[in-house]
Scaffold this active site. Structure first.
Site, PDB file in Angstrom:
ATOM      1  N   HIS A 278      92.322  28.890-109.842  1.00 49.00           N
ATOM      2  CA  HIS A 278      91.433  29.995-109.469  1.00 49.00           C
ATOM      3  C   HIS A 278      90.150  29.452-108.835  1.00 49.00           C
ATOM      4  O   HIS A 278      89.620  28.448-109.279  1.00 49.00           O
ATOM      5  CB  HIS A 278      91.089  30.818-110.715  1.00 49.00           C
TER       6      HIS A 278
ATOM      7  N   TYR B 250     112.704  34.736 -85.449  1.00 48.96           N
ATOM      8  CA  TYR B 250     111.498  33.972 -85.765  1.00 48.96           C
ATOM      9  C   TYR B 250     110.871  33.352 -84.525  1.00 48.96           C
ATOM     10  O   TYR B 250     109.638  33.260 -84.425  1.00 48.96           O
ATOM     11  CB  TYR B 250     111.785  32.921 -86.843  1.00 48.96           C
TER      12      TYR B 250
ATOM     13  N   CYS C  58     109.889  22.641 -82.773  1.00 49.75           N
ATOM     14  CA  CYS C  58     108.982  22.699 -83.917  1.00 49.75           C
ATOM     15  C   CYS C  58     107.604  22.098 -83.644  1.00 49.75           C
ATOM     16  O   CYS C  58     106.579  22.711 -83.933  1.00 49.75           O
ATOM     17  CB  CYS C  58     109.584  21.969 -85.121  1.00 49.75           C
TER      18      CYS C  58
ATOM     19  N   CYS D 201     113.439  19.664 -81.741  1.00 49.01           N
ATOM     20  CA  CYS D 201     112.288  19.763 -82.636  1.00 49.01           C
ATOM     21  C   CYS D 201     111.050  19.101 -82.057  1.00 49.01           C
ATOM     22  O   CYS D 201     109.978  19.691 -81.995  1.00 49.01           O
ATOM     23  CB  CYS D 201     112.631  19.151 -83.993  1.00 49.01           C
TER      24      CYS D 201
ATOM     25  N   LYS E 186     105.525  23.754 -80.691  1.00 48.62           N
ATOM     26  CA  LYS E 186     105.253  25.128 -81.124  1.00 48.62           C
ATOM     27  C   LYS E 186     104.169  25.151 -82.196  1.00 48.62           C
ATOM     28  O   LYS E 186     103.239  25.975 -82.145  1.00 48.62           O
ATOM     29  CB  LYS E 186     106.529  25.768 -81.655  1.00 48.62           C
TER      30      LYS E 186
ATOM     31  N   GLU F 217     107.053  34.191 -83.525  1.00 49.50           N
ATOM     32  CA  GLU F 217     106.091  33.083 -83.472  1.00 49.50           C
ATOM     33  C   GLU F 217     105.367  33.045 -82.128  1.00 49.50           C
ATOM     34  O   GLU F 217     104.139  32.905 -82.082  1.00 49.50           O
ATOM     35  CB  GLU F 217     106.812  31.762 -83.725  1.00 49.50           C
TER      36      GLU F 217
ATOM     37  N   GLU G  30      97.578  31.977-106.855  1.00 48.82           N
ATOM     38  CA  GLU G  30      97.648  32.154-108.302  1.00 48.82           C
ATOM     39  C   GLU G  30      98.439  33.402-108.677  1.00 48.82           C
ATOM     40  O   GLU G  30      98.892  33.552-109.809  1.00 48.82           O
ATOM     41  CB  GLU G  30      96.248  32.207-108.909  1.00 48.82           C
TER      42      GLU G  30
END
Length: 452
Positions: A435, A178, A47, A42, A50, A182, A440
């Site tokens: 908002h 993934y 992680c 990681c 990256k 990525e 939302e």
């Protein structure tokens, strides 16, 4: 029998470090061996670097959108060497933090490769052996090159990307998971010409079908040359780069080829089978809910167990192990309804069941909305976000949430709390919208798109 340590941890990644620190804080005598750099996949080759590359690559689109908002910005292109230098400094800083945290907790660090030489013994590559009442294996996993591809040694894996001396102008990424998606987004954002070959009919197998199809369209529209049903057959060195040939007969010449086609647990040649630790079909350590292997004194956490290959999961497993064995608080890591994010551009956040999974055991209502958010619409961008809820039609519980949007990783962390807590669609509906935001939509979708 007297042991040198109460716990010996093999592996200095996120899971092993967390287990070592917590066990030491509970009063255990702990040692930890790491053969490379503290922080594991990681921090050092996954992680963290990256995500920093994702940040760097997003500025290209940011400059374009800024012009649409009236800013006059001149970009001179991406300086890979400048980024690489800063990245190396940051990773060194993080590694030092890991070491400092271990030492401050009282953990003894052993720099070197460790091999399990007995059910209660570990031997380092300097020849020294240590005994421990408990051994925890947290060695993680590694990417593999596809041996069936002739010349695969000319390609690189995700481990090697962060060591590239130059940014490839032409890059082929083989894979559709993934990691592949990525890096396709990263290099596309940095200005490389990106080609992606994936042997399957769609990217991100195992994720929600509607969401992954939506994301594939966005990636293609962004300039990534994506080819599905296409795999690499061979690589060979040519005068202008690396010549790649695909199963479809397609050919191309590239400056670099990244294989993101699978990972394997790091269980080879560390003595596990010799002491009786059972391994699974892919070489993973088979453990029970307490992370205990077939040898009672040997436990394992993280990617090496073949469970959920996510850093936060490894950390939870390591913490639960230490609390159970040394803290007098028996508990297991919860592997149900784990949120995750794929840092494509835009990001893809997901928690709970996909639509395809949900319909097996539930009668469901699907609430889905795709639209151009305000920020995109203003500058004429066609990129559309996706917000999707999967609801049990009987209990009204939200079974899954899937978001493709800028900052989806941040959003799914919060949505994950609601889905994990078992909130209903009416609980979502009772929540007042913030908002104007894209998110939302999660609390304003009043009618199901379809039922199943």
């Amino acid at each position: 029998m007297a042991f040198d340590y109460d716990l010996f941890v093999v592996g200095g990644g996120s899971g092993g470090v967390r287990a070592a620190r917590v066990a030491a804080q509970h009063g255990a005598r702990v040692a930890l061996a790491e053969e490379y750099r503290m922080g594991g996949t990681c921090v050092i080759r996954g992680c963290v670097p990256k995500k920093l590359m994702v940040f760097a690559s997003q500025y290209r689109a940011g400059f374009r959108d800024a012009a649409g908002y009236g800013w006059r910005i001149e970009s001179h292109g991406f300086d890979w060497s400048h980024f690489r230098g800063k990245l190396d400094v940051e990773l060194a800083r993080l590694e030092s933090v890991y070491r400092r945290n271990l030492e401050s907790a009282g953990v003894e660090i052993r720099d070197g490769r460790a091999r399990i030489s007995g059910t209660n013994e570990v031997t380092l590559n300097d020849g020294r052996s240590h005994t421990a009442k408990h051994i925890l294996v947290a060695t993680g996993g590694h990417p593999v090159l596809p041996a069936q591809v002739k010349g695969c040694e000319l390609g690189i894996t995700s481990n090697d990307v962060f060591q590239l001396e130059e940014r490839p102008e032409r890059i082929l990424i083989v894979g559709g998971g993934y990691i592949a998606c990525e890096f396709a987004g990263i290099f596309n954002g940095m200005g490389s010409q990106v080609t992606q070959w994936h042997r399957g009919p769609g990217i991100l197998r195992g994720f929600d079908e509607e969401a992954r199809h939506h994301l594939a369209e966005i990636l293609t529209h962004s300039g990534i040359d994506l080819h599905l049903g296409t795999d690499a057959v061979s690589l060979e060195r040519s005068e202008n780069g690396i010549r790649a040939v695909a199963t479809s007969g397609r050919e191309g010449v590239f400056d670099a080829v990244i294989f993101a086609t699978g990972r394997r647990p790091n269980t080879s040649d560390i003595g596990l089978e010799e002491v009786g630790v059972a391994l699974g079909a892919r070489g993973e350590i088979v453990v029970n809910e307490w992370s205990q292997s077939s040898v009672p004194s040997i436990h394992a956490v993280g990617d090496v167990t073949g469970r959920i290959a996510l850093t936060p999961v490894a950390i939870r497993e390591g913490h639960a192990f230490a609390d159970t064995v040394f803290g007098g608080k028996a508990r297991t890591a919860d592997h149900e309804c784990v949120p995750s994010a794929i840092f494509t551009q835009p990001e893809f956040g997901t928690v709970g069941l996909s639509e395809e999974e949900a319909v097996h055991d539930h009668k469901v209502e699907i609430y889905a909305a795709t639209f151009r958010p305000m920020q995109n619409a203003f500058v004429g961008s066609d990129e559309r976000v996706l917000y999707k809820l999967i609801v049990d039609a009987t209990t009204r519980r939200v079974l899954g949430c899937h978001i493709i949007s800028p900052n989806a990783g941040e959003l799914i962390q919060l949505a994950g709390i609601a889905v994990k807590a078992g909130l209903t669609k009416e609980d979502f509906d009772r929540t007042v919208a913030v908002h104007p935001t894209a998110a939302e939509e999660l609390v304003t979708m009043s009618r199901p798109t379809r039922t199943a």
